[in-house]
Write an enzyme that holds these catalytic residues in place. Sequence first.
Site, PDB file in Angstrom:
ATOM      1  CD  GLU A 127       8.604   2.541   2.344  1.00  0.00           C
ATOM      2  OE1 GLU A 127       7.412   2.190   2.880  1.00  0.00           O
ATOM      3  OE2 GLU A 127       9.193   1.562   2.352  1.00  0.00           O
ATOM      4  CB  ALA A 267      -1.647  -0.141   3.157  1.00  0.00           C
ATOM      5  CG  MET A 268       3.218   4.878   3.272  1.00  0.00           C
ATOM      6  SD  MET A 268       4.774   3.893   3.261  1.00  0.00           S
ATOM      7  CE  MET A 268       5.757   4.323   4.430  1.00  0.00           C
ATOM      8  CD  GLU A 269       5.777   1.423   6.255  1.00  0.00           C
ATOM      9  OE1 GLU A 269       4.959   1.091   5.395  1.00  0.00           O
ATOM     10  OE2 GLU A 269       7.046   1.212   6.384  1.00  0.00           O
ATOM     11  CG  ASN A 270       2.491   7.471   5.945  1.00  0.00           C
ATOM     12  OD1 ASN A 270       3.645   7.156   5.136  1.00  0.00           O
ATOM     13  ND2 ASN A 270       1.413   7.428   5.437  1.00  0.00           N
ATOM     14  CG  HIS A 302       2.457  -5.381   6.187  1.00  0.00           C
ATOM     15  ND1 HIS A 302       3.430  -6.233   5.756  1.00  0.00           N
ATOM     16  CD2 HIS A 302       2.864  -4.105   5.630  1.00  0.00           C
ATOM     17  CE1 HIS A 302       4.450  -5.743   5.256  1.00  0.00           C
ATOM     18  NE2 HIS A 302       4.039  -4.497   5.150  1.00  0.00           N
ATOM     19  CD  GLU A 303       1.001  -0.941   5.515  1.00  0.00           C
ATOM     20  OE1 GLU A 303       2.133  -0.256   5.804  1.00  0.00           O
ATOM     21  OE2 GLU A 303       1.006  -1.715   4.519  1.00  0.00           O
ATOM     22  CG  HIS A 306       5.699  -1.547   8.548  1.00  0.00           C
ATOM     23  ND1 HIS A 306       6.837  -2.274   8.356  1.00  0.00           N
ATOM     24  CD2 HIS A 306       5.141  -1.838   7.146  1.00  0.00           C
ATOM     25  CE1 HIS A 306       6.960  -2.488   7.332  1.00  0.00           C
ATOM     26  NE2 HIS A 306       5.991  -2.358   6.342  1.00  0.00           N
ATOM     27  CD  GLU A 325       8.025  -3.117   3.687  1.00  0.00           C
ATOM     28  OE1 GLU A 325       7.344  -3.947   4.111  1.00  0.00           O
ATOM     29  OE2 GLU A 325       8.052  -1.830   3.914  1.00  0.00           O
TER      30      GLU A 325
HETATM   31  C1  7MF Z   1       1.307  -6.757   3.062  1.00  0.00           C
HETATM   32  O1  7MF Z   1       5.206  -2.465   2.890  1.00  0.00           O
HETATM   33  C2  7MF Z   1       2.559  -6.795   2.302  1.00  0.00           C
HETATM   34  C3  7MF Z   1       3.022  -6.012   1.409  1.00  0.00           C
HETATM   35  C4  7MF Z   1       5.410  -0.061   0.903  1.00  0.00           C
HETATM   36  C5  7MF Z   1       4.475  -0.306   0.048  1.00  0.00           C
HETATM   37  C6  7MF Z   1       3.303  -1.803   1.973  1.00  0.00           C
HETATM   38  O2  7MF Z   1       3.818  -1.269   4.153  1.00  0.00           O
HETATM   39  C7  7MF Z   1       4.381  -1.430   3.016  1.00  0.00           C
HETATM   40  C8  7MF Z   1       5.046  -0.036   2.395  1.00  0.00           C
HETATM   41  C9  7MF Z   1       4.796  -2.274  -1.657  1.00  0.00           C
HETATM   42  C10 7MF Z   1       4.465  -3.478  -2.024  1.00  0.00           C
HETATM   43  C11 7MF Z   1       3.739  -4.479  -0.988  1.00  0.00           C
HETATM   44  C12 7MF Z   1       3.334  -3.863   0.292  1.00  0.00           C
HETATM   45  C13 7MF Z   1       3.549  -2.408   0.414  1.00  0.00           C
HETATM   46  C14 7MF Z   1       4.216  -1.741  -0.327  1.00  0.00           C
HETATM   47  C15 7MF Z   1       2.521  -4.806   1.341  1.00  0.00           C
HETATM   48  C16 7MF Z   1       1.527  -4.563   1.918  1.00  0.00           C
HETATM   49  C17 7MF Z   1       0.866  -4.937   2.660  1.00  0.00           C
HETATM   50  N1  7MF Z   1       5.878   0.124   3.670  1.00  0.00           N
HETATM   51 BR1  7MF Z   1       5.380  -1.269  -2.735  1.00  0.00          BR
HETATM   52 ZN    ZN Z   2       5.556  -3.188   4.491  1.00  0.00          ZN
END
Ligand code: 7MF
Ligand code: ZN
Length: 883
Positions: A127, A267-270, A302-303, A306, A325
């Site tokens: 992403e 982090a990333m929600e793959n 959060h992840e 998603h 988001e």
């Molecule tokens: C809690 O949004 C709040 C925001 C994108 C990367 C994680 O899950 C995400 C990813 C960025 C900035 C803030 C956060 C994330 C990203 C985030 C993480 C935890 N899809 Br760039």
């Molecule tokens: Zn997110």
Amino acid sequence: MRDAQPGTVYLKDYRQPDYLVDSTRLRFELEPNATLVQSRLKVRRNPAAGEGLPPLKLDGVNLELLSVAMDGAPLAAADFTCHDEGLSIPVDRAEFTLEICNRIDPEGNTSLEGLYLSNGMYCTQCEAEGFRKITYYPDRPDVLSKFTATIIAPRDYPILLSNGNEVERGEIDGDRHFVTWEDPFAKPAYLFALVAGRLEKVEDRFTTMSGREVVLQIFTEPKNIHKCAHAMASLKAAMRWDEEVYGREYDLDIFMIVAVDHFNMGAMENKGLNIFNSACVLASPETATDAAFQRIESIVAHEYFHNWSGNRVTCRDWFQLSLKEGFTVFRDAEFSADMNSRAVKRIEDVSMLRTAQFAEDAGPMSHPVRPDSYMEISNFYTLTVYEKGAEVVRMIHTLLGPEGFRRGSDLYFDRHDGSAATCEDFIAAMEDANGVELQQFRRWYSQAGTPILEISDDYDAKQQRYVLTVRQSCPPTPGQPEKQPFHIPLKMGLLGADGSALPLVAEGSSEGEINERVLEITEAEQSFTFENIAEQPLPSLLRGFSAPVKVRYDYTPAQLRLLMRADRDAFNRWDASQRLAFGAMAQLQRDFRAGIALQLSSELVEAYRSVLQQEGLDPALVAEMLTLPSAQTLAEEAETIDAEAIIAARKFAEHTLAEALYDELLATYRRLNHDKPYRPVADDIAERRLKNTALAYLCVTERKDALALAEAQFVAATNMTDSSAALAALVNRADDQCAEAALQSFYERWKEDDQVVDLWLGLQSSSPQRGTLGAVRALMLHPAFELTNPNRVRAVLGTFANRNFTQFHQPDGSGFHFLAAQVIALDKLNPQIAARLVTPLTRWKKYRTGPREAMHAALQSVMASGQLSADLYEVVSKSLKTD
Ligand code: 7MF
Ligand code: ZN
């Protein structure tokens, strides 16, 4: 890096994809410098996109193309075009199989986007547009495809992971093996993930509400395997919460989390394979602070959330980013509020929003929650899209109530499951499920800037009538000189002179007696009349921060103290303390500039004393009420930022309070300094927070007794919250030798632990003591520092530029030029991090003359340094613009 100025992408230019990809088969042969990627795509003309067979356009960046074949027939170089940003392939049939072979260099990839190596472990971050750094593909979120991935690697990479379910594994020749993963849910390429390495795992199980058993696994490097328990507990709590509150259960048989040291974000929600920055998943009581425990709980949630808000229903295009988001941040905030203290969570979120998001909304990169153009999408993962976006969702929740909101979210998930949606779809589902109309409310998505509510009131004692008049306005932002009125939910109540809640009866209303209302502001100017008000009321406005706006109302200090003591809304009790402190600090700033001897308002001192003496209050709330608005918050509120005056005012106020309240602070410290066994639970966190707030104040006096308390706590602490708080008190206040010795012993004890080393670096970078810039330069030469590790960069440089107002704003401009030089160096390695780090310099226009010119010059030096990445170019060029 690019050859020309990056182009601008506009929302109004959105077109459906010409081709769809029904399935995507990937095969990776992992090699540090030459990983072979083969892909096999089942492609079909999109019937909804129009007539004819336009060329197939695939995105690809930094790829070495080896071959292309259509339906098994190899294409010659002359049969298609290959350019810097991808391929264009002529098409003569409506359905075909495309096979592509290319090579990439994971080890040379320092951008941490695409496939790269972190401590010898392969991992991906796709992403928003990272998949195009792996292979040629329609890298856009509205192309959903079923992915199968085979990973081939030497045997010393025993763990090979991708999305979905493992379907096959085996050996290849003598020294390699493979695993094949199949994801049954169609997804866009940005949700693809691959991990390969020598990892260990902890495993648990979760039974969903429909009785399915899900395997939960967390993978880390062996040295960190003891730090996974909290993330696992948080994951299970989040899974249960999403079932209970949203009726959503998990949909695969396995859910994996991997911790990675080199990661650009949290982090990333793959799908089925979340990848985390180590700092956002690993914790143990000895090494992690309370703040880290809470951050991990909310990011894991959060992840996980998603999976529905982002994966099952994804975004049509990146202008819709807040669809997933903003909604997911709202979901994780509510989860954290339910797990901890709701009021404290709200205070933390609102402080951050008011300080950093309001500043963004007033700066050169200001944009609506749904932006309408961008050069580089990575620059739009902003506080506006995330935090203001979450506030917009929260306002819908406030307007519809919890049941109405749930009806809307059910309809949204049902309608759009398995597809790519828009912010408009989200609002439409909320409207349709509730039979309401949110036409004007939509402006929150399209208009940038922070609205201002100017509120005045009038009480007619004879008629027992109270009238509240609200005028709304919104300052101009880039490209939006004029704004239309917003639809603003204003939650409020009225207090009597003794602090009791007055019953509210709106004009002509038949409702029974209530003492809180949500006023719906829709006009530029609007009045609300309340009948049968028996005495002159005191309004408690914008309770719980019911809208992301600034409220102007002329409270007297005495009224603020009444609100602090008696308002039934805990958030507004805190907010009153901030308004009181704010007024006192504004006066100090004016006196500093006028050359008058500083004197702190006795109202503030006495209000703080009352808070310390009042019994039965939540200690975390007390700590928040005793915390002066940060320098950054004062800067955001100022018309013109006078850094010198802010620093002087804040320092004076802190010293005066610490001296005046020394005995009360000491009593509070002593009362809470018991040695309970450590547990990261809300009640204990609250006590530690207040204890350490008291300790920090005590040490401000630099009295020997106070510093001795910090030293004793530093030596005795058995948890990182107390140990780091004591160390911070010493570093911020004590003479060099004492702090130096503590820093040394701390490093010796924890030098093997990356998370603690980051904390140690950050503590030093944030010290307001003279000479910190020199210390920061020295830290960059420390063996622990790596410019290629974003956590290290954030700990040292990010902390210095964003959390050390005093030293960053040295009048000679040395802080600004130092930051500019680091940004230039970083841009060559990691453009996303460089573009974020430059932010403090972009606010130059708001500063008083002196710093303004110095910041501007530093920013210009970045622009003049040569070819910038698209990321950095967008931020710097927009910030240098003078209109
Ligand atoms: C809690 O949004 C709040 C925001 C994108 C990367 C994680 O899950 C995400 C990813 C960025 C900035 C803030 C956060 C994330 C990203 C985030 C993480 C935890 N899809 Br760039
Ligand atoms: Zn997110």
